[in-house]
Scaffold this motif. Sequence first.
Motif: not given
Length: 297
Positions: A37-46, A98-99, A287-290
Motif C-alpha cells: 500500500m506504500l507503493l504508487p498504484d501505477v504500471a511497472d515492469d518486473a 506495481a502493488r 525484481k521490479l524494473g527492466p
Amino acid sequence: MSGAADALPFAPPHAAVEADVARALAEDLGSGDVTAMLLPDVADDAYLLCKEDAVICGRPWFDACHRALDPQVRIDWHVREGERAARGTVLATLRGRARALVGAERASLNFLQTLSGTATVTAAYVEAVRGTGAKILDTRKTLPGLRLAQKYAVRVGGGVNHRIGLFDAVMLKENHVRAAGSLRTAIRAARAMHPALPLIVEVETLAQLEEALDEGCERVLIDDFDAATRREAVRVAHAPPYSGRIPLEVSGGVDLAGVRAIAEDGVDCISIGGLTKHVRAIDLSLKLGPPPGDAPR
C-alpha cells in the motif's frame, strides 16, 4: 514465448491450480498487503531471475498468482515449462500494477521454486537411468495440499506418477497382509472387492514374490531387497511360467548414486519418495524494473 505448460502433452488440472493459488494468496495477504500500500498504484515492469541451473516448472501457478491480483498483467515467458535454464537466465518479464506485482511475488515464487526443485531432481534421476528401460516413479510422500502440483512436477521432470491417493489403486503392504492373515488371502480379497482397480503388491521375501506372481497383479513392489536378492527376484519374474508379464518395482533406500545399478539389474520401475519429500527449492528472484541488459534469456 508465452502460454501455460506449452510443449507438454499434459497440463495440471485448472481447478487444482486455482484452488492452490487461492489458498496461498489468502494465507499470505490476509486482510491486505500493508507494505504494498506504500507503493504508487501505477504500471511497472518486473523480471523473474533464475539464480541456479534448474528445470523450470510451475508456470501455471506463477501466472495464476499474478492474474488473481491483476487480471491485466502481461507475462512474457522466455523459457518453456520443463526447459532447463542456466543460472542468470531471465525466465520471464512482467508488466502490471506495481502493488499487485509485489503482492503476488512470494506466493508465485513459492510455487515456482518448489515445483522446479521437484522437476529438477526428477530429471536427474531420469537421466541417471537413461537407456535401461526403468521408469522413475514418485510416491504419496508429498507436501500436504500440494500433491497434484508435485506429481505434475514429477511428470515435467520426465518421471511417472504412482497412484495419486488411496482411492485409485489397491496397494497391499505388510500391514494389510498381516491383517488379512496371508498375502494370498489379501490379494484375493482385493480382487473380489475392487476388480476394476489396479493392484500393486509389496513383497518382503522371494517366497512372497512367487505367491504374488502366481495370484496375479499389475505390479510387484520389492521393498528393501539387497542387491543379490533383487537380482534373483528379476530372474524369477522373467523365467517361465511368469516370463516378465508382471513388472517389478523397487522402493526403499534409493539415491542418485545407486539408482543406475538398480536399474541395470532389470527392474521395471523405481519409486523414490525423495522426489517430493526432500524438497530443495530452486533459488529464484522477482525484481521490479527492466532486466539487466546482459542477462541471458
